[in-house]
Scaffold this motif. Structure first.
Motif, PDB file in Angstrom:
ATOM      1  N   ALA A  99       0.838  -1.201   0.000  1.00 47.26           N
ATOM      2  CA  ALA A  99       0.000   0.000   0.000  1.00 47.26           C
ATOM      3  C   ALA A  99       0.871   1.248   0.000  1.00 47.26           C
ATOM      4  CB  ALA A  99      -0.902   0.004   1.235  1.00 47.26           C
ATOM      5  N   ARG A 100       0.270   2.324  -0.467  1.00 49.83           N
ATOM      6  CA  ARG A 100       0.902   3.638  -0.336  1.00 49.83           C
ATOM      7  C   ARG A 100      -0.106   4.588   0.292  1.00 49.83           C
ATOM      8  NH1 ARG A 100      -0.350   7.603  -4.059  1.00 49.83           N
ATOM      9  NH2 ARG A 100      -1.481   6.908  -5.900  1.00 49.83           N
ATOM     10  N   LEU A 101       0.399   5.597   0.967  1.00 50.64           N
ATOM     11  CA  LEU A 101      -0.425   6.535   1.724  1.00 50.64           C
ATOM     12  C   LEU A 101      -0.607   7.833   0.952  1.00 50.64           C
ATOM     13  CD1 LEU A 101      -1.796   7.232   4.463  1.00 50.64           C
ATOM     14  CD2 LEU A 101       0.444   8.071   5.223  1.00 50.64           C
ATOM     15  N   VAL A 102      -1.848   8.330   0.940  1.00 47.22           N
ATOM     16  CA  VAL A 102      -2.159   9.641   0.379  1.00 47.22           C
ATOM     17  C   VAL A 102      -2.743  10.477   1.513  1.00 47.22           C
ATOM     18  CG1 VAL A 102      -3.608  10.936  -1.245  1.00 47.22           C
ATOM     19  CG2 VAL A 102      -2.568   8.768  -1.947  1.00 47.22           C
ATOM     20  N   THR A 103      -2.108  11.610   1.786  1.00 46.63           N
ATOM     21  CA  THR A 103      -2.582  12.480   2.870  1.00 46.63           C
ATOM     22  C   THR A 103      -3.264  13.735   2.343  1.00 46.63           C
ATOM     23  OG1 THR A 103      -0.434  13.578   2.985  1.00 46.63           O
ATOM     24  CG2 THR A 103      -0.773  11.688   4.442  1.00 46.63           C
ATOM     25  N   GLY A 104      -3.214  13.943   1.035  1.00 45.12           N
ATOM     26  CA  GLY A 104      -3.776  15.154   0.446  1.00 45.12           C
ATOM     27  C   GLY A 104      -5.205  14.971  -0.033  1.00 45.12           C
ATOM     28  N   ASP A 105      -5.575  15.728  -1.033  1.00 40.89           N
ATOM     29  CA  ASP A 105      -6.925  15.804  -1.586  1.00 40.89           C
ATOM     30  C   ASP A 105      -7.348  14.471  -2.214  1.00 40.89           C
ATOM     31  OD1 ASP A 105      -9.259  16.379  -2.982  1.00 40.89           O
ATOM     32  OD2 ASP A 105      -8.449  18.156  -3.971  1.00 40.89           O
ATOM     33  N   ALA A 106      -8.304  13.791  -1.595  1.00 36.04           N
ATOM     34  CA  ALA A 106      -8.751  12.487  -2.077  1.00 36.04           C
ATOM     35  C   ALA A 106      -9.405  12.582  -3.450  1.00 36.04           C
ATOM     36  CB  ALA A 106      -9.711  11.857  -1.075  1.00 36.04           C
ATOM     37  N   VAL A 107     -10.235  13.590  -3.667  1.00 33.23           N
ATOM     38  CA  VAL A 107     -10.923  13.725  -4.956  1.00 33.23           C
ATOM     39  C   VAL A 107      -9.906  13.915  -6.082  1.00 33.23           C
ATOM     40  CG1 VAL A 107     -12.483  15.191  -6.312  1.00 33.23           C
ATOM     41  CG2 VAL A 107     -13.093  14.528  -3.972  1.00 33.23           C
ATOM     42  N   ALA A 108      -8.914  14.739  -5.882  1.00 31.48           N
ATOM     43  CA  ALA A 108      -7.894  14.960  -6.913  1.00 31.48           C
ATOM     44  C   ALA A 108      -7.126  13.672  -7.205  1.00 31.48           C
ATOM     45  CB  ALA A 108      -6.936  16.072  -6.488  1.00 31.48           C
ATOM     46  N   GLU A 109      -6.758  12.930  -6.165  1.00 27.37           N
ATOM     47  CA  GLU A 109      -5.998  11.698  -6.371  1.00 27.37           C
ATOM     48  C   GLU A 109      -6.847  10.618  -7.023  1.00 27.37           C
ATOM     49  OE1 GLU A 109      -2.718   9.000  -6.293  1.00 27.37           O
ATOM     50  OE2 GLU A 109      -2.962  11.162  -6.428  1.00 27.37           O
ATOM     51  N   ILE A 110      -8.091  10.470  -6.610  1.00 21.91           N
ATOM     52  CA  ILE A 110      -8.963   9.472  -7.233  1.00 21.91           C
ATOM     53  C   ILE A 110      -9.209   9.826  -8.696  1.00 21.91           C
ATOM     54  CG2 ILE A 110     -11.274   8.437  -7.196  1.00 21.91           C
ATOM     55  CD1 ILE A 110     -11.172   8.830  -4.086  1.00 21.91           C
ATOM     56  N   THR A 111      -9.422  11.086  -8.981  1.00 23.06           N
ATOM     57  CA  THR A 111      -9.603  11.536 -10.366  1.00 23.06           C
ATOM     58  C   THR A 111      -8.378  11.199 -11.197  1.00 23.06           C
ATOM     59  OG1 THR A 111     -11.078  13.306  -9.639  1.00 23.06           O
ATOM     60  CG2 THR A 111     -10.066  13.560 -11.816  1.00 23.06           C
ATOM     61  N   ARG A 112      -7.179  11.436 -10.643  1.00 20.24           N
ATOM     62  CA  ARG A 112      -5.934  11.119 -11.350  1.00 20.24           C
ATOM     63  C   ARG A 112      -5.815   9.618 -11.599  1.00 20.24           C
ATOM     64  NH1 ARG A 112      -1.155   9.195 -10.841  1.00 20.24           N
ATOM     65  NH2 ARG A 112      -1.317   8.656  -8.626  1.00 20.24           N
ATOM     66  N   LEU A 113      -6.128   8.813 -10.581  1.00 19.38           N
ATOM     67  CA  LEU A 113      -6.045   7.359 -10.720  1.00 19.38           C
ATOM     68  C   LEU A 113      -7.046   6.831 -11.745  1.00 19.38           C
ATOM     69  CD1 LEU A 113      -5.631   6.415  -6.947  1.00 19.38           C
ATOM     70  CD2 LEU A 113      -3.902   6.131  -8.751  1.00 19.38           C
ATOM     71  N   LYS A 114      -8.240   7.393 -11.770  1.00 23.08           N
ATOM     72  CA  LYS A 114      -9.247   6.970 -12.751  1.00 23.08           C
ATOM     73  C   LYS A 114      -8.792   7.251 -14.171  1.00 23.08           C
ATOM     74  CE  LYS A 114     -13.539   7.309 -12.574  1.00 23.08           C
ATOM     75  NZ  LYS A 114     -14.960   7.551 -12.537  1.00 23.08           N
ATOM     76  N   ALA A 115      -8.038   8.310 -14.377  1.00 24.19           N
ATOM     77  CA  ALA A 115      -7.599   8.697 -15.714  1.00 24.19           C
ATOM     78  C   ALA A 115      -6.492   7.785 -16.251  1.00 24.19           C
ATOM     79  CB  ALA A 115      -7.124  10.147 -15.712  1.00 24.19           C
ATOM     80  N   GLU A 116      -5.855   7.027 -15.379  1.00 25.50           N
ATOM     81  CA  GLU A 116      -4.778   6.130 -15.801  1.00 25.50           C
ATOM     82  C   GLU A 116      -5.341   4.912 -16.517  1.00 25.50           C
ATOM     83  OE1 GLU A 116      -2.779   5.002 -12.201  1.00 25.50           O
ATOM     84  OE2 GLU A 116      -1.560   6.823 -12.165  1.00 25.50           O
ATOM     85  N   ASP A 117      -4.477   4.264 -17.286  1.00 29.73           N
ATOM     86  CA  ASP A 117      -4.818   2.962 -17.851  1.00 29.73           C
ATOM     87  C   ASP A 117      -4.750   1.936 -16.742  1.00 29.73           C
ATOM     88  OD1 ASP A 117      -5.121   3.924 -20.442  1.00 29.73           O
ATOM     89  OD2 ASP A 117      -3.006   3.609 -20.941  1.00 29.73           O
TER      90      ASP A 117
END
Length: 187
Positions: A99-117
């Motif tokens: 696992a990796r930890l994200v402490t910042g903006d969840a919406v921004a990170e989820i949006t970025r992850l969704k855009a990936e292949d």
């Protein structure tokens, strides 16, 4: 673009946990447990909120080494350890178990992850899912409804600012009257 899926067991009146975080009402049958295990095996990335992460990571990393672990539990533990995970939290400082930890903006990170292949992502934990739900990021909902009324507790759904229209794409019955309904978000 990746698909984001929110799925959990819930009571007929829409709660994922009874007061006091009691989950005793949701013990899965062997068939349902295998279904959940197969979901973990098919998930490319799991997104965890802190609370559920702490519960899962305190049990599953070593569950296969416990006396009396069933073959299904051994398989689930292996799949859970192997699955890449992202943990969203502002209060914990380290995570392990792939696992990796994200402490910042969840919406921004989820949006970025969704855009990936990549393959499907599961979002687990009601608080994190509520954030993604309000932001319109969830593509599919998996409701595993148990025939029990809890009356209160932690809700599966959050309060929304607008309707979310859904298409029913699957239903399945499990032992004990547990019903799976799977919906895709209509965009």
């Amino acid at each position: 673009m990746r698909k984001l899926i929110f799925g959990m067991s819930l009571s007929l009146d829409g709660y994922i946990a009874a007061p006091g975080d009691d989950l005793g009402w949701s013990v899965p049958s062997d068939e349902l447990f295998q279904w959940w295990s197969d979901r973990v095996g098919a998930t490319d990335l799991a997104l965890y909120g802190r609370k559920l992460w702490e519960g899962m990571s305190s049990h599953w990393p070593t569950a296969d080494q416990k006396p009396g672990a069933t073959p299904a539990e051994i398989e689930y533990a292996r799949r859970w350890r192997d699955m890449p995970k992202v943990v969203f939290s502002s209060t914990i400082t380290t995570v392990d178990w792939n696992a990796r930890l994200v402490t910042g903006d969840a919406v921004a990170e989820i949006t970025r992850l969704k855009a990936e292949d990549g393959g499907p992502m599961d979002i687990v934990g009601a608080t994190l899912a509520a954030t993604a739900m309000r932001a319109g990021l969830i593509d599919e909902y998996l409701l595993v409804t148990h025939p029990v009324l809890l009356g209160s507790g932690a809700p599966f759904f959050t309060t929304l600012d607008s309707w979310v229209n859904l298409n029913l794409v699957e239903t399945r019955m499990f032992p004990g009257g547990v019903l799976l309904t799977r919906y895709e978000t209509r965009r």
